[in-house]
Design a protein around this motif. Structure first.
Motif, PDB file in Angstrom:
ATOM      1  N   LEU A   1       0.825  -1.211   0.000  1.00 52.93           N
ATOM      2  CA  LEU A   1       0.000   0.000   0.000  1.00 52.93           C
ATOM      3  C   LEU A   1       0.858   1.260   0.000  1.00 52.93           C
ATOM      4  O   LEU A   1       0.533   2.245  -0.675  1.00 52.93           O
ATOM      5  CB  LEU A   1      -0.947  -0.009   1.197  1.00 52.93           C
ATOM      6  N   MET A   2       1.960   1.251   0.757  1.00 50.05           N
ATOM      7  CA  MET A   2       2.851   2.424   0.763  1.00 50.05           C
ATOM      8  C   MET A   2       3.493   2.624  -0.606  1.00 50.05           C
ATOM      9  O   MET A   2       3.607   3.759  -1.083  1.00 50.05           O
ATOM     10  CB  MET A   2       3.918   2.279   1.843  1.00 50.05           C
TER      11      MET A   2
ATOM     12  N   THR B   1       0.967   4.083  -2.930  1.00 50.76           N
ATOM     13  CA  THR B   1       0.788   5.500  -2.640  1.00 50.76           C
ATOM     14  C   THR B   1       1.956   6.314  -3.174  1.00 50.76           C
ATOM     15  O   THR B   1       1.776   7.417  -3.700  1.00 50.76           O
ATOM     16  CB  THR B   1       0.638   5.717  -1.122  1.00 50.76           C
TER      17      THR B   1
ATOM     18  N   LEU C   1       1.901   7.661  -6.670  1.00 52.68           N
ATOM     19  CA  LEU C   1       1.087   8.854  -6.938  1.00 52.68           C
ATOM     20  C   LEU C   1       1.650  10.119  -6.313  1.00 52.68           C
ATOM     21  O   LEU C   1       1.057  11.188  -6.463  1.00 52.68           O
ATOM     22  CB  LEU C   1      -0.334   8.622  -6.405  1.00 52.68           C
ATOM     23  N   THR C   2       2.749   9.997  -5.597  1.00 51.35           N
ATOM     24  CA  THR C   2       3.307  11.169  -4.911  1.00 51.35           C
ATOM     25  C   THR C   2       4.759  11.360  -5.302  1.00 51.35           C
ATOM     26  O   THR C   2       5.292  10.663  -6.157  1.00 51.35           O
ATOM     27  CB  THR C   2       3.208  11.002  -3.382  1.00 51.35           C
TER      28      THR C   2
ATOM     29  N   VAL D   1      -8.206   1.795  -0.272  1.00 52.39           N
ATOM     30  CA  VAL D   1      -6.972   2.310  -0.879  1.00 52.39           C
ATOM     31  C   VAL D   1      -6.956   2.038  -2.373  1.00 52.39           C
ATOM     32  O   VAL D   1      -6.572   2.898  -3.173  1.00 52.39           O
ATOM     33  CB  VAL D   1      -5.732   1.701  -0.171  1.00 52.39           C
TER      34      VAL D   1
ATOM     35  N   LEU E   1      -6.652   4.817  -5.229  1.00 51.43           N
ATOM     36  CA  LEU E   1      -5.592   4.790  -6.234  1.00 51.43           C
ATOM     37  C   LEU E   1      -6.177   4.758  -7.640  1.00 51.43           C
ATOM     38  O   LEU E   1      -5.674   5.412  -8.541  1.00 51.43           O
ATOM     39  CB  LEU E   1      -4.682   3.577  -6.017  1.00 51.43           C
TER      40      LEU E   1
ATOM     41  N   SER F   1      -7.769   8.234  -8.947  1.00 53.80           N
ATOM     42  CA  SER F   1      -6.911   9.387  -9.223  1.00 53.80           C
ATOM     43  C   SER F   1      -6.261   9.328 -10.599  1.00 53.80           C
ATOM     44  O   SER F   1      -5.637  10.280 -11.015  1.00 53.80           O
ATOM     45  CB  SER F   1      -5.830   9.488  -8.157  1.00 53.80           C
TER      46      SER F   1
END
Length: 192
Positions: A73-74, A77, A80-81, A171, A175, A178
């Motif tokens: 999950l990290m 994420t 996207l960052t 989550v 995801l 977006s």
């Protein structure tokens, strides 16, 4: 002390040392990918420590959820960052003060607890003997911890599984929501 106890103590000390080193590295590193990987390493080290404490069910859960699902999950994420943490715009003293006050409150809260592992603790005199006595007759499972988790606390365990599943679905929906629509999809719709 026997050689086995000394060996286990050495393994525990090494695992705790690696946990502290990993935690310090997580705080110091600014690359978020490295932080995600180090958090997975921290979870695996914790799982190893639980194994030495004969808590196989907790070790399995830590390895699966902490090192497995959380790391995935990290990383999702991070896709996207940005990859680097922004430098803090505030002083480090306020978060340090909050951590120190919280730690002091937690330590203060444990001062009146009975000694760890003492035979006259309430858990040793009331709850544990009941489970140890009734489990083989009622459940028929030789492992008392597995019997407690699967039978006596079955609904609680099932609830924990649903919470983890709901978090994963949430989550994944975030995801997926977006991502902008691809040009190929728009072109296919225009042809129709």
């Amino acid at each position: 002390m026997t050689a086995n106890v000394i060996g286990i103590a050495i393994i525990d000390i090494l695992l705790f040392t690696f946990l502290v080193i990993t935690a310090i590295a997580i705080v110091r590193v600014r690359n978020l990918f490295a932080v995600a990987m180090l958090a997975g390493v921290f979870s695996l080290l914790s799982a190893g420590l639980f194994v030495t404490l004969d808590a196989m069910d907790v070790a399995f859960t830590e390895a699966a959820v902490g090192a497995g699902i959380s790391t995935v999950l990290m990383l999702g994420t991070l896709a996207l960052t940005v990859r680097e943490e922004k430098p803090p715009s505030h002083s480090v003293f306020l978060p340090l003060l909050v951590c120190l006050v919280t730690g002091a409150a937690l330590i203060y809260g444990t001062l009146d607890m009975p000694p760890f592992g003492a035979a006259d603790n309430p858990i040793q005199t009331h709850v544990a003997p009941e489970y140890l006595q009734r489990t083989p007759e009622e459940i028929g499972i030789p492992n008392v911890v597995a019997a407690v988790l699967a039978s006596y606390r079955g609904f609680d365990t099932m609830g924990e599984v649903f919470v983890v599943f709901a978090a994963l679905v949430g989550v994944l929906l975030l995801l997926g929501a977006s991502h902008p629509k691809r040009d190929d999809d728009v072109a296919d719709r225009e042809k129709e």
